[in-house]
Design an enzyme around this catalytic site. Structure first.
Site, PDB file in Angstrom:
ATOM      1  N   CYS A  12      36.747  94.184  68.401  1.00  0.00           N
ATOM      2  CA  CYS A  12      36.163  92.870  67.562  1.00  0.00           C
ATOM      3  C   CYS A  12      36.909  91.700  68.387  1.00  0.00           C
ATOM      4  CB  CYS A  12      36.028  93.027  66.234  1.00  0.00           C
ATOM      5  SG  CYS A  12      35.128  94.099  65.522  1.00  0.00           S
ATOM      6  N   CYS A  15      42.097 100.682  62.937  1.00  0.00           N
ATOM      7  CA  CYS A  15      40.992 100.102  62.212  1.00  0.00           C
ATOM      8  C   CYS A  15      40.564 101.058  60.939  1.00  0.00           C
ATOM      9  CB  CYS A  15      39.580 100.161  63.145  1.00  0.00           C
ATOM     10  SG  CYS A  15      39.236 101.867  63.606  1.00  0.00           S
TER      11      CYS A  15
END
Length: 242
Positions: free
Chosen positions: A208, A234
């Site tokens: 991201c 993540c």
């Protein structure tokens, strides 16, 4: 290699210990062929469209042309990543490539949880935008494919070809565990594969936008993710919950 289906409830950690890894793909092609022969439509590839993903897509498409490929679309990715997905769709038109959205939009997340949650609580942000969506994707699947490599980071060095995934109560198939970063790029160049253009600008790992930076100097291939933070994953490949 055994044709026996390995499941979460009937898991065999020793199934691939004798696999020959001296071929061009270091065992990856054979593992992929086995996985799709055994699991058929009940295996899903969760692809981030990183460099490793381009190799797995190429290998998977040679075994199952209509394989299901899922991209966890957090709505926070670089435009270059979305452009790459379009190019991959054009090159492999028979693949079933899907973009999975979180249940909350970014605006809803800001209102209901916190604005810019990735700054205040990146683990919670990853849970909402990646982990929960993958839980939904895998709810009807027996196994899933991942591009993990042992060389990527210390937390991934114990990864095997076939793993009992406690997070998703599934079987995680990791065909590229023996590949180096050089192996990845040698294959991409040899087979003229598409890749994310950000790799040409010192982004070894691309996630991201708020949590990905270009890097300088040498480091592992996960460098540039969650800079100035103790966070390294993540959460898709750990058992810890936020």
């Amino acid at each position: 290699m055994s044709e026996t289906k390995i499941t979460y409830d009937d898991f065999n950690p020793h199934a691939f210990e004798t696999l020959d890894i001296t071929d061009e793909t270091k065992g990856a092609r054979e593992v992929i062929r086995w996985a799709y022969d055994v699991y058929g439509d009940s295996i899903i590839y969760s692809c981030s469209f990183g460099a490793e993903g381009m190799i797995l897509i190429d290998l998977i498409s040679s075994v199952k042309k209509d394989a299901e490929i899922v991209f966890l679309d957090t709505n926070l990715h670089f435009q270059e990543t979305y452009d790459l997905i379009d190019r991959v769709k054009a090159r492999y038109p028979e693949l079933n490539i899907k973009l999975k959205q979180p249940s909350l939009t970014l605006e809803e997340q800001a209102d209901q949880v916190a604005p810019a949650l990735w700054k205040q609580d990146p683990n919670q942000c990853c849970y909402i935008r990646k982990i929960k969506p993958l839980e939904e994707v895998l709810s009807g699947a027996t196994a899933w494919v991942s591009g993990l490599r042992r060389e990527q980071s210390p937390s991934r060095q114990a990864t095997n070809f076939i793993n009992k995934d406690e997070r998703f109560k599934s079987v995680k198939v990791c065909p590229l565990i023996h590949w180096t970063w050089d192996d990845v790029w040698d294959y991409i160049k040899a087979h003229d594969l598409h890749y994310n253009e950000l790799h040409d600008f010192n982004f070894p790992s691309i996630g991201c936008i708020p949590c990905t930076e270009a890097v300088s100097g040498n480091g592992d291939s996960r460098a540039g993710r969650w800079t100035n933070s103790t966070k390294t994953e993540c959460g898709l490949h750990t058992t810890n919950k936020p």
